[in-house]
Design an enzyme around this catalytic site. Structure first.
Site, PDB file in Angstrom:
ATOM      1  N   ASP A  21      16.798  26.436  20.770  1.00 24.88           N
ATOM      2  CA  ASP A  21      16.294  26.396  22.144  1.00 24.88           C
ATOM      3  C   ASP A  21      14.796  26.734  22.186  1.00 24.88           C
ATOM      4  O   ASP A  21      14.352  27.673  21.519  1.00 24.88           O
ATOM      5  CB  ASP A  21      17.081  27.440  22.951  1.00 24.88           C
ATOM      6  CG  ASP A  21      16.869  27.322  24.451  1.00 24.88           C
ATOM      7  OD1 ASP A  21      17.129  26.247  24.997  1.00 24.88           O
ATOM      8  OD2 ASP A  21      16.448  28.325  25.070  1.00 24.88           O
ATOM      9  N   GLU A  76      14.767  21.844  19.930  1.00 26.28           N
ATOM     10  CA  GLU A  76      14.524  21.463  21.319  1.00 26.28           C
ATOM     11  C   GLU A  76      13.066  21.825  21.588  1.00 26.28           C
ATOM     12  O   GLU A  76      12.730  22.968  21.877  1.00 26.28           O
ATOM     13  CB  GLU A  76      15.437  22.215  22.292  1.00 26.28           C
ATOM     14  CG  GLU A  76      15.340  21.637  23.695  1.00 26.28           C
ATOM     15  CD  GLU A  76      15.021  22.630  24.799  1.00 26.28           C
ATOM     16  OE1 GLU A  76      15.087  22.253  25.964  1.00 26.28           O
ATOM     17  OE2 GLU A  76      14.670  23.785  24.504  1.00 26.28           O
TER      18      GLU A  76
HETATM   19  O1  TEU Z   1      15.218  24.447  27.991  1.00 25.72           O
HETATM   20  C1  TEU Z   1      13.850  24.587  27.744  1.00 25.72           C
HETATM   21  C2  TEU Z   1      13.017  23.819  28.684  1.00 25.72           C
HETATM   22  O2  TEU Z   1      11.855  23.623  28.499  1.00 25.72           O
HETATM   23  C3  TEU Z   1      13.774  23.320  29.854  1.00 25.72           C
HETATM   24  O3  TEU Z   1      14.440  24.434  30.223  1.00 25.72           O
HETATM   25  C4  TEU Z   1      13.046  22.883  31.024  1.00 25.72           C
HETATM   26  O4  TEU Z   1      11.783  23.379  31.101  1.00 25.72           O
HETATM   27  C5  TEU Z   1      13.829  23.245  32.248  1.00 25.72           C
HETATM   28  O5  TEU Z   1      15.114  22.771  32.098  1.00 25.72           O
HETATM   29  C6  TEU Z   1      13.186  22.692  33.492  1.00 25.72           C
HETATM   30  O6  TEU Z   1      14.012  22.853  34.554  1.00 25.72           O
HETATM   31  C7  TEU Z   1      16.088  25.280  27.328  1.00 25.72           C
HETATM   32  C8  TEU Z   1      17.509  25.036  27.768  1.00 25.72           C
HETATM   33  O7  TEU Z   1      17.880  23.736  27.445  1.00 25.72           O
HETATM   34  C9  TEU Z   1      17.631  25.343  29.211  1.00 25.72           C
HETATM   35  O8  TEU Z   1      18.914  25.065  29.698  1.00 25.72           O
HETATM   36  C10 TEU Z   1      17.318  26.797  29.405  1.00 25.72           C
HETATM   37  O9  TEU Z   1      17.334  27.107  30.770  1.00 25.72           O
HETATM   38  C11 TEU Z   1      15.957  27.156  28.829  1.00 25.72           C
HETATM   39  O10 TEU Z   1      15.776  26.644  27.530  1.00 25.72           O
HETATM   40  C12 TEU Z   1      15.819  28.649  28.714  1.00 25.72           C
HETATM   41  O11 TEU Z   1      16.634  29.110  27.688  1.00 25.72           O
END
Ligand code: TEU
Length: 586
Positions: free
Chosen positions: A231, A305
């Site tokens: 993540d 990610e």
């Molecule tokens: O997402 C990282 C991220 O950059 C996205 O969260 C994005 O910015 C966000 O969805 C905008 O609304 C990861 C995970 O996939 C996400 O579900 C988490 O909320 C986030 O990290 C925090 O851990």
């Protein structure tokens, strides 16, 4: 009507994109894997509390086997107060009671492996929950203590420290800093949180943080997982001194992922080029992790990610001694435009070839409006953070038609593809949720300006005629399902020829039989600059997506392998109508 025949369809050498993947050992499972994202709270609820759980996943594994996927990625199921749906982890080595127990995890892992399906788990290293023992200890400890040194505590600016230490904004809205209160009730230091205030960022320059996560990796590797989805892999290291930055911290929106050298749009650099993202120091972490993975048997893999552009920067995450994969979000944001899609596909291969890595593709996940809804919006390249009932609503029929075409294009590309639960059923978002049921912190932290991600996280419909469409035994569901989900229920789709499930199942079977995941790509020259058609050859198969209004006629004798929609006839020849993709052998 465009017609392809042998004279108008040259495939000159310059149109070929060879996929080298030189850094990949022969037979590596992840190189061409189709990996299915399970979002545990919305997949299947076995115990009836309205939230999906690990036993629910185990009970539905045969759905995934029938679909033909190679692996599962499970979004977080660890102990968590669920302030960000589990991306706020309080204990990295235990299962939250909401989802079951560690034993339930072991049962799921064994059941998946018994069916030849690998399991990748989510690792959330950028931040912990504020309920993690480390953060609780940090709050209780003195300023400047080793406990505080695991996070990013700083003094505020201004005479009384009443201003945040810098001007960074949280990705979910509002300031990225929250001020603490001392035991005596006076205001104290501030701590950094790129996401919700319940998700304090760790300080990755602290060796203790590094060794803790190496130990967490080993904990799950020892249990037998096949890999990790990491993540916010681009966010763990921050620029020295945490300098102010006037850019907007957000996901990439509308960029095309190329480096601007191929004549397409230049990079939208506003998104993720700030001092909190894509710092060079992050790569050393992944090199250390790679050494750990490599010390285990069984070809364990990591996927980043990382919302990083251009693709040449993203490719740095998949250098031979780092991650195995990185999500290709440039493809996800390319919208429904032939030139942009070709540009991203080509730039992806070129960037990854430069480091010897294969590519990945993705169209939906738990953070974005599902592609069946997104591609039904008036401007599919613009990606709102969720939709309100009062927003212009997607054209559901058009969106599904394009989504099926987009998925068939994706699955025809060399590389690995990610499929988000429900897209194999053609699920749309819930685009008219009552604000009273919303849970995404992004909705609250933006003061309701952004709907947030709840609409793409709706519980799965398994049975058309059961309560909550079979998601839970008695009809409980943590978010309401729209009535349209009845027609998409898995039991209906599995039994209906031509359904979206049938399309994915057929595509995955043909993809495997034809080894498309490890193939090469040659653009069909006649369409190389076509504003409406993306057409390529992968091994013996032509993948042709028609994004335009006019039908495209196929060469005589084209043997259709799979089509995303009904094909038509044109003077005895087969034609591909608007918003349709076909795989054929010619
Ligand atoms: O997402 C990282 C991220 O950059 C996205 O969260 C994005 O910015 C966000 O969805 C905008 O609304 C990861 C995970 O996939 C996400 O579900 C988490 O909320 C986030 O990290 C925090 O851990």
């Amino acid at each position: 009507m465009t017609r392809i025949d042998s004279t108008t369809a040259p495939t000159s050498a310059t149109d070929a994109v060879t996929v080298h993947a030189a850094g990949v050992a022969e037979g590596s499972w992840w190189r061409d894997a189709v990996i299915y994202q399970v979002y545990p709270r919305s997949f299947a609820d076995a115990n009836g509390d309205g939230v999906g759980d690990l036993p629910g996943i185990t009970a539905h594994l045969d759905h995934l086997v029938e679909l033909g996927v190679d692996a599962l990625w499970l979004s977080p199921f660890y102990r968590s107060p669920q302030k960000d749906a589990g991306y706020d982890v309080a204990d990295y080595r235990d299962v939250d009671p909401l989802f079951g127990t560690l034993d339930d995890f072991d049962v799921l892992l064994e059941a998946a492996h018994a069916r030849g399906v690998r399991v990748v788990v989510d690792l959330v290293p950028n931040h912990t929950s504020d309920q993690h023992v480390w953060f609780q200890a940090a709050l209780a400890a003195d300023e400047g203590s080793p406990e505080r040194g695991r996070y990013l505590f700083r003094e505020g600016r201004g005479t009384g420290g009443e201003e945040p230490p810098n001007n960074w904004q949280s990705i979910f809205g509002g300031p990225a800093w929250t001020r603490t209160t001392r035991a005596d009730g006076t205001p104290g230091q501030w701590y950094l949180h790129l996401f919700d205030s319940s998700q304090p960022d760790l300080d990755w320059s602290n060796p203790e943080v590094r060794s803790e996560f190496e130990d967490v990796l080993r904990f799950w590797l020892d249990r037998g997982v096949d890999g990790f989805r990491v993540d916010v892999a681009h966010g763990m290291v921050k620029a020295d001194g945490l300098p102010d930055w006037d850019g907007h911290v957000a996901m990439v929106d509308g960029a095309d992922g190329t480096d601007g050298t191929d004549g397409t749009d230049a990079v939208n650099g506003s998104g993720n080029s700030g001092p909190m993202f894509d710092q060079d120091g992050v790569h050393e972490i992944y090199r250390a992790w790679r050494r750990i993975l490599d010390s285990y048997d069984g070809d364990r893999a990591m996927v980043a990610e990382a919302w990083v552009e251009p693709l040449s920067r993203l490719a740095r995450y998949v250098r031979a001694d780092e991650m195995h994969q990185a999500f290709n979000f440039s493809f996800l944001v390319a919208g429904w435009d032939a030139a942009r899609l070709r540009g991203v596909v080509e730039a992806s291969f070129r960037a990854n070839d430069a480091v010897g890595a294969p590519t990945t593709w993705v169209l939906s996940n738990h953070d974005v409006v599902r592609h069946a809804s997104r591609l039904g919006l008036a401007e599919p390249e613009h990606r709102p953070n969720g939709l309100f009932a009062s927003d212009p609503q997607p054209d559901a029929e058009l969106g599904l038609r394009r989504a099926r075409a987009a998925s068939l294009l994706m699955l025809g590309l060399p590389g690995s593809s990610y499929v988000y639960q429900g897209e194999e059923l053609g699920l749309p978002d819930h685009t008219s949720l009552d604000d009273a049921v919303r849970q995404d912190p992004a909705f609250f932290r933006t003061g309701g300006a952004e709907a947030g991600r709840d609409g793409c996280r709706i519980p799965m419909p398994w049975e058309a005629d059961a309560p909550a469409y079979g998601f839970s035994p008695d009809g409980a569901a943590w978010l309401p399902q729209p009535a349209s989900y009845a027609a998409h229920a898995a039991d209906v789709e599995r039994a209906t020829p031509g359904s979206t499930f049938d399309l994915y199942r057929t595509a995955l079977r043909v993809r495997k039989a034809e080894h498309l995941g490890t193939g090469d790509l040659t653009w069909l020259g006649v369409f190389a600059h076509d504003p409406h058609v993306v057409a390529l050859r992968n091994r013996d198969v032509v993948v042709l997506a028609n994004l335009g209004g006019a039908a495209v006629t196929l060469p005589a004798g084209a043997e259709i392998l799979v089509a995303s929609g009904e094909l038509t006839q044109d003077a005895g020849a087969t034609a591909v109508p608007s918003d349709t993709t076909v795989w054929y052998r010619a």
